[in-house]
Design a protein around this motif. Sequence first.
Motif, PDB file in Angstrom:
ATOM      1  N   GLY A  46       1.005  -0.926   0.189  1.00  0.00           N
ATOM      2  CA  GLY A  46      -0.300  -0.100  -0.250  1.00  0.00           C
ATOM      3  C   GLY A  46       0.905   1.335  -0.337  1.00  0.00           C
ATOM      4  O   GLY A  46       0.248   2.276   0.212  1.00  0.00           O
ATOM      5  N   ALA A  47       2.094   1.128  -0.595  1.00  0.00           N
ATOM      6  CA  ALA A  47       2.683   2.116  -0.297  1.00  0.00           C
ATOM      7  C   ALA A  47       4.363   2.070  -1.159  1.00  0.00           C
ATOM      8  O   ALA A  47       4.249   1.136  -2.169  1.00  0.00           O
ATOM      9  CB  ALA A  47       3.541   2.642   0.630  1.00  0.00           C
ATOM     10  N   PRO A  48       4.363   3.173  -2.042  1.00  0.00           N
ATOM     11  CA  PRO A  48       5.790   3.166  -3.271  1.00  0.00           C
ATOM     12  C   PRO A  48       6.528   2.256  -2.346  1.00  0.00           C
ATOM     13  O   PRO A  48       6.884   3.032  -2.107  1.00  0.00           O
ATOM     14  CB  PRO A  48       5.454   4.779  -3.809  1.00  0.00           C
ATOM     15  CG  PRO A  48       4.558   5.402  -2.643  1.00  0.00           C
ATOM     16  CD  PRO A  48       3.996   4.666  -1.805  1.00  0.00           C
ATOM     17  N   SER A 161      -3.808   4.261  -9.958  1.00  0.00           N
ATOM     18  CA  SER A 161      -4.092   4.212 -11.154  1.00  0.00           C
ATOM     19  C   SER A 161      -2.516   2.814 -11.666  1.00  0.00           C
ATOM     20  O   SER A 161      -2.836   1.602 -11.840  1.00  0.00           O
ATOM     21  CB  SER A 161      -3.147   4.427 -11.854  1.00  0.00           C
ATOM     22  OG  SER A 161      -4.868   5.639 -11.634  1.00  0.00           O
ATOM     23  N   ILE A 162      -1.384   3.066 -11.564  1.00  0.00           N
ATOM     24  CA  ILE A 162      -0.676   2.052 -10.773  1.00  0.00           C
ATOM     25  C   ILE A 162      -0.816   0.878 -10.645  1.00  0.00           C
ATOM     26  O   ILE A 162      -0.630  -0.363 -10.833  1.00  0.00           O
ATOM     27  CB  ILE A 162       0.603   2.995 -10.688  1.00  0.00           C
ATOM     28  CG1 ILE A 162       1.316   3.902 -11.528  1.00  0.00           C
ATOM     29  CG2 ILE A 162       1.332   1.263 -10.360  1.00  0.00           C
ATOM     30  CD1 ILE A 162       2.564   4.823 -10.764  1.00  0.00           C
ATOM     31  N   ALA A 163      -1.265   1.139  -9.132  1.00  0.00           N
ATOM     32  CA  ALA A 163      -1.690  -0.874  -8.350  1.00  0.00           C
ATOM     33  C   ALA A 163      -3.294  -0.423  -8.793  1.00  0.00           C
ATOM     34  O   ALA A 163      -3.099  -1.782  -9.025  1.00  0.00           O
ATOM     35  CB  ALA A 163      -2.052  -0.648  -7.043  1.00  0.00           C
ATOM     36  N   LYS A 164      -3.699   0.169  -9.288  1.00  0.00           N
ATOM     37  CA  LYS A 164      -5.131  -1.366 -10.177  1.00  0.00           C
ATOM     38  C   LYS A 164      -4.462  -1.470 -11.652  1.00  0.00           C
ATOM     39  O   LYS A 164      -5.470  -2.866 -11.404  1.00  0.00           O
ATOM     40  CB  LYS A 164      -5.499   0.229 -10.473  1.00  0.00           C
ATOM     41  CG  LYS A 164      -7.307  -0.275 -10.951  1.00  0.00           C
ATOM     42  CD  LYS A 164      -8.192   0.708 -10.932  1.00  0.00           C
ATOM     43  CE  LYS A 164      -9.547   0.100 -11.608  1.00  0.00           C
ATOM     44  NZ  LYS A 164     -10.283   1.479 -11.967  1.00  0.00           N
ATOM     45  N   ALA A 165      -3.488  -0.813 -11.799  1.00  0.00           N
ATOM     46  CA  ALA A 165      -3.326  -1.542 -13.377  1.00  0.00           C
ATOM     47  C   ALA A 165      -2.110  -3.668 -12.898  1.00  0.00           C
ATOM     48  O   ALA A 165      -2.531  -4.078 -13.750  1.00  0.00           O
ATOM     49  CB  ALA A 165      -2.429  -1.079 -14.005  1.00  0.00           C
ATOM     50  N   ALA A 166      -2.097  -3.161 -11.866  1.00  0.00           N
ATOM     51  CA  ALA A 166      -1.619  -4.354 -11.044  1.00  0.00           C
ATOM     52  C   ALA A 166      -2.625  -5.842 -10.559  1.00  0.00           C
ATOM     53  O   ALA A 166      -2.255  -6.412  -9.537  1.00  0.00           O
ATOM     54  CB  ALA A 166      -0.127  -4.210 -10.452  1.00  0.00           C
ATOM     55  N   GLY A 167      -3.571  -4.985 -10.385  1.00  0.00           N
ATOM     56  CA  GLY A 167      -4.297  -5.842  -9.842  1.00  0.00           C
ATOM     57  C   GLY A 167      -4.965  -5.429  -8.531  1.00  0.00           C
ATOM     58  O   GLY A 167      -5.417  -6.430  -8.065  1.00  0.00           O
ATOM     59  N   ASP A 169      -6.954  -4.534  -5.294  1.00  0.00           N
ATOM     60  CA  ASP A 169      -8.412  -5.083  -4.732  1.00  0.00           C
ATOM     61  C   ASP A 169      -8.677  -3.594  -3.993  1.00  0.00           C
ATOM     62  O   ASP A 169      -8.025  -2.491  -3.713  1.00  0.00           O
ATOM     63  CB  ASP A 169      -8.277  -5.918  -4.108  1.00  0.00           C
ATOM     64  CG  ASP A 169      -7.976  -5.713  -2.419  1.00  0.00           C
ATOM     65  OD1 ASP A 169      -7.653  -4.366  -2.243  1.00  0.00           O
ATOM     66  OD2 ASP A 169      -8.025  -6.768  -1.504  1.00  0.00           O
ATOM     67  N   GLU A 170     -10.144  -3.255  -3.942  1.00  0.00           N
ATOM     68  CA  GLU A 170     -10.388  -1.845  -3.545  1.00  0.00           C
ATOM     69  C   GLU A 170      -9.871  -1.442  -2.263  1.00  0.00           C
ATOM     70  O   GLU A 170     -10.132  -0.317  -2.332  1.00  0.00           O
ATOM     71  CB  GLU A 170     -12.296  -2.461  -4.385  1.00  0.00           C
ATOM     72  CG  GLU A 170     -13.014  -2.435  -5.161  1.00  0.00           C
ATOM     73  CD  GLU A 170     -12.003  -0.402  -6.428  1.00  0.00           C
ATOM     74  OE1 GLU A 170     -12.312   0.255  -5.591  1.00  0.00           O
ATOM     75  OE2 GLU A 170     -12.286  -1.332  -6.930  1.00  0.00           O
ATOM     76  N   ALA A 171     -10.070  -2.407  -1.907  1.00  0.00           N
ATOM     77  CA  ALA A 171      -9.527  -1.935  -0.409  1.00  0.00           C
ATOM     78  C   ALA A 171      -8.393  -1.399  -0.160  1.00  0.00           C
ATOM     79  O   ALA A 171      -7.400  -0.953   0.526  1.00  0.00           O
ATOM     80  CB  ALA A 171      -9.319  -3.253   0.804  1.00  0.00           C
ATOM     81  N   MET A 172      -7.405  -2.428  -1.434  1.00  0.00           N
ATOM     82  CA  MET A 172      -6.432  -2.039  -1.427  1.00  0.00           C
ATOM     83  C   MET A 172      -6.085  -0.315  -1.415  1.00  0.00           C
ATOM     84  O   MET A 172      -5.419   0.368  -1.449  1.00  0.00           O
ATOM     85  CB  MET A 172      -4.952  -2.845  -1.716  1.00  0.00           C
ATOM     86  CG  MET A 172      -3.724  -1.683  -1.887  1.00  0.00           C
ATOM     87  SD  MET A 172      -3.122  -2.016  -0.060  1.00  0.00           S
ATOM     88  CE  MET A 172      -2.258  -3.480   0.549  1.00  0.00           C
ATOM     89  N   LEU A 173      -6.791   0.188  -2.841  1.00  0.00           N
ATOM     90  CA  LEU A 173      -6.463   1.333  -3.520  1.00  0.00           C
ATOM     91  C   LEU A 173      -7.300   2.523  -2.984  1.00  0.00           C
ATOM     92  O   LEU A 173      -6.666   3.184  -2.744  1.00  0.00           O
ATOM     93  CB  LEU A 173      -7.944   0.919  -4.718  1.00  0.00           C
ATOM     94  CG  LEU A 173      -7.232   0.241  -5.707  1.00  0.00           C
ATOM     95  CD1 LEU A 173      -8.197  -0.077  -6.911  1.00  0.00           C
ATOM     96  CD2 LEU A 173      -6.075   1.095  -6.665  1.00  0.00           C
ATOM     97  N   GLU A 174      -8.708   2.289  -1.684  1.00  0.00           N
ATOM     98  CA  GLU A 174      -8.860   2.681  -1.043  1.00  0.00           C
ATOM     99  C   GLU A 174      -7.435   3.356  -0.109  1.00  0.00           C
ATOM    100  O   GLU A 174      -7.573   4.872   0.592  1.00  0.00           O
ATOM    101  CB  GLU A 174      -9.968   2.587  -0.172  1.00  0.00           C
ATOM    102  CG  GLU A 174     -10.805   4.090   0.313  1.00  0.00           C
ATOM    103  CD  GLU A 174     -11.386   4.672   0.089  1.00  0.00           C
ATOM    104  OE1 GLU A 174     -10.776   6.338   0.706  1.00  0.00           O
ATOM    105  OE2 GLU A 174     -11.496   5.152  -1.795  1.00  0.00           O
ATOM    106  N   TYR A 175      -7.035   2.058   0.449  1.00  0.00           N
ATOM    107  CA  TYR A 175      -5.067   2.082   1.275  1.00  0.00           C
ATOM    108  C   TYR A 175      -4.888   3.270   0.594  1.00  0.00           C
ATOM    109  O   TYR A 175      -4.817   4.362   1.636  1.00  0.00           O
ATOM    110  CB  TYR A 175      -4.915   0.976   1.435  1.00  0.00           C
ATOM    111  CG  TYR A 175      -4.290   1.527   3.016  1.00  0.00           C
ATOM    112  CD1 TYR A 175      -4.341   2.107   4.529  1.00  0.00           C
ATOM    113  CD2 TYR A 175      -2.271   1.670   2.436  1.00  0.00           C
ATOM    114  CE1 TYR A 175      -3.007   1.777   5.448  1.00  0.00           C
ATOM    115  CE2 TYR A 175      -1.463   1.159   3.567  1.00  0.00           C
ATOM    116  CZ  TYR A 175      -2.064   1.878   5.000  1.00  0.00           C
ATOM    117  OH  TYR A 175      -0.515   1.466   5.521  1.00  0.00           O
TER     118      TYR A 175
END
Length: 187
Positions: A46-48, A161-167, A169-175
């Motif tokens: 959840g962090a770069p 967007s980078i994380a979403k492209a790698a799959g 989930d919604e909870a991680m994207l929100e985090y």
Amino acid sequence: MTITRFDKEMLIEIVSYILNKTQGTDIYHVLKIIYFANQKHLVKWGAPMIRDDFRAYEYGPVSDQLYKAMHDNHKYGDDLPELFKQTAYYAGDDARSNILPSRKPDMDFLSKAAVEVLDRSIAENAGLTFPQLLEKSHDSAWQEAWERKAKNGDDLMSSTSIAKAAGADEAMLEYIKEQMEIDAALA
């Protein structure tokens, strides 16, 4: 994004790590290995992995300040290009895109999580050809930023967007989104 001296040193140690693991490679592979490692780090933690902006360039995503340092652009001051020069050297005047390690990485700058995603990214991407990496890196995050760049010149790729492209989930994207808001508020 403003990055600290520590962030710059960590970025250079990542380059050193990649170059030592691959026994040297080209700039394109280094930049894509970092992109995909950063992507994996975002999805898992959840962090770069690095504190640098990724931008949508014609041939795929690049770590903005690192790309400029590799091309001896002093826009961000002299320290990042100089750190790069102390870490790597070009294979020759006629091979300015091929870089070799000039020293071992300082592992004190690399977390276990960073090493894990770097090793996976190296294994998955170091042997790919330029066309294969080009196709792989033109993912939905790159496409979104590339289209925005055509409209208003903004080629910045967001961490979500980078994380979403790698799959992710919604909870991680929100985090990730929440963490970006906290970082922005503290800046």
